[in-house]
Each structure stands twice: as C-alpha cells, then as structure tokens.
Write a protein that holds these residues in place. Structure first.
Motif: not given
Ligand code: AP5
Ligand code: MG
Length: 216
Positions: A33, A139, A90, A129, A15-17, A201, A173, A12, A59
């Motif tokens: 990923s 978003y 990760r 989100r 990173k994705g943004t 920021q 998480r 959260g 997990e």
């Molecule tokens: P967003 O950009 O979506 O944040 P993010 O860092 O990408 O958050 P994620 O929840 O996607 O990270 P994650 O690592 O937990 O999930 P992932 O999908 O990789 O921003 C979040 C929110 O904030 C949005 O609403 C955005 O608009 C807002 N925002 C952004 N920047 C802002 C700012 N500056 N100010 C205000 N608002 C802002 O992983 C999901 C699952 O997949 C994991 O739990 C795991 O089960 C699996 N998985 C994924 N990768 C692996 C791996 N490498 N190994 C094993 N399992 C994995």
C-alpha cells in the motif's frame, strides 16, 4: 483457490524486503500500500496528493480511499493466483473490508506472518534506508548497501531517502502503528492465522524462518 498472505509488523521491520522475496519464491503478486501511494505521488495524481498530506505526518491515509485502491489492485490479472499484502490491512476496518473483497476473488487470508523487532532496531533500519526511485527496491546503507553508491542494483535508477524516514516521523509512525494496527495481531491470532516471526535476525535468516513457517 487463490492464496493471500498478509505481512504484519511495525514500520521498518522488513515487510517490504521480505515481501519482494516471498513474491518471487511463491509466484504471487506483491502489493504494498505504501508503494502504491508513493507511485501515485510520483505521478501527481489526486490520490497521491491526498496520501502525501497524511504520510508526511506519519498518519494513516483514510480507510475508504485505501480500501478502494487495494480493491482495484487486487482485481488486476497478475493477482489471479493471489498476493502478498505488505502494509495492508492496517486497521480493523481494513481487515474486515479485505475479507469481504477476497470472497469476491475466490479466497481469504491464508496466513499472517507477524514480524517483530524492538523500536531501536526499527529506528536504525528506517534511518539508513534508501529506496529506488523507479521501482521501490530497498537498500540499507549498512545492512544491504547497493553495489554502486546512490544507484539501484536492479534497474540503475537513483536511490533516495523517504521523507517519512526522518526520526520524528518514524517515532510517530510507530505510535500510530501501536494504536491503530496492533489490534490486528489479536484479530488474526483469534482467527488462527498469525505466525510470529523474529525480525531481528539478518534478511536471509528471516526469509528462511518465514518460508519454513509458511510451508507448515
Ligand atoms: P523495509 O523492508 O523497507 O521495512 P518495512 O517493514 O517495509 O518498512 P516501511 O517503513 O515500509 O513500513 P511502513 O509500514 O511504515 O511504511 P509503508 O510504506 O507501508 O526495511 C527497512 C530497512 O531495513 C531497509 O533499509 C532494509 O534494507 C533494512 N532491513 C530489512 N530487513 C532487515 C534485516 N533483517 N536486517 C537488517 N536490515 C534489514 O507506509 C508509509 C505510509 O503510507 C504510512 O505511514 C501511511 O501514511 C501510508 N499507508 C500505507 N499503507 C496504509 C494503509 N494500509 N492504511 C493507511 N495508510 C497507509
Ligand atoms: Mg515497506
């Protein structure tokens, strides 16, 4: 030589943004990923079903299947110039595997922006989100609302709240991140690749700092 940038940081943090913006600005593929697992889930593949059983609990999906998925993705033609890696590696085993596979693709990890913010911010960002069903555009109901409620600005598809964005799962998480991913901060710091970025920021300010840091 291809360029590879790894975005590191807690769930959260943004990173994705930022990865989407960087990918356009640097003309590099964006590899998330989490998005790849969600795409597999949408298509009901075996990998998607397996990943869901871990994602729902907050997990990590096992290293072997995750590494194989990323390896396949990196071998595609759109990654020839390199990629922005978002959410991979990760674990230390994934980081080691990445070094080995990037050698094969004539590169190595060039820089690792490490984006940080306090847990209260992470909970607020994930809690508000909304994600686009078709292509994963991101978003936030308060910080980055879509122009039309419930619809993606870019492709008009429905936007939804991720199952793993429930506060209990987010808390889990974050714990998993601290236990299994935090060691990578030291791993990349020792390698001289870590760039610390304040993620508290606005999106625009974080992008500005990030682009400036990557130029240096
Ligand atoms: P967003 O950009 O979506 O944040 P993010 O860092 O990408 O958050 P994620 O929840 O996607 O990270 P994650 O690592 O937990 O999930 P992932 O999908 O990789 O921003 C979040 C929110 O904030 C949005 O609403 C955005 O608009 C807002 N925002 C952004 N920047 C802002 C700012 N500056 N100010 C205000 N608002 C802002 O992983 C999901 C699952 O997949 C994991 O739990 C795991 O089960 C699996 N998985 C994924 N990768 C692996 C791996 N490498 N190994 C094993 N399992 C994995
Ligand atoms: Mg993400």
């Amino acid at each position: 030589m291809a360029t590879y940038i790894v975005l590191l940081g807690p769930p959260g943090v943004g990173k994705g943004t930022q990865a989407r913006i960087l990918s356009e600005s640097k003309k590099l593929a964006h590899i998330s990923s989490g998005d790849l697992f969600r795409e597999n889930l949408k298509n009901q593949t075996e990998l998607g079903k397996l990943a869901k059983s871990y994602m729902d609990k907050g997990e990590l999906v096992p290293d072997d299947v995750t590494i194989a998925m990323i390896r396949d993705r990196l071998s595609r033609p759109d990654c020839e110039a390199g990629a922005i890696l978002d959410g991979f590696p990760r674990t230390p085993a994934q980081a080691d595997a990445l070094e080995v596979m990037l050698k094969e693709f004539r590169g190595s990890v060039d820089a690792v922006p490490y984006i940080t913010a306090a847990e209260t911010i992470l909970v607020e960002r994930t809690g508000g989100r909304w994600t686009c069903r078709a292509q994963g555009h991101i978003y936030h109901e308060k910080f980055n609302p879509p122009k039309q409620a419930g619809l993606c600005d870019v492709d008009g598809s429905e936007i939804y709240q991720r199952d793993d964005d429930k506060v209990e799962t987010v808390t889990k998480r974050i714990r998993v991140y601290l236990e299994q991913t935090m060691p990578l901060v030291d791993y990349y710091r020792k390698a001289g690749k870590l760039i610390e970025i304040d993620g508290t920021q606005s999106v625009e300010s974080v992008t500005k700092v990030l682009l400036g840091a990557l130029k240096r």
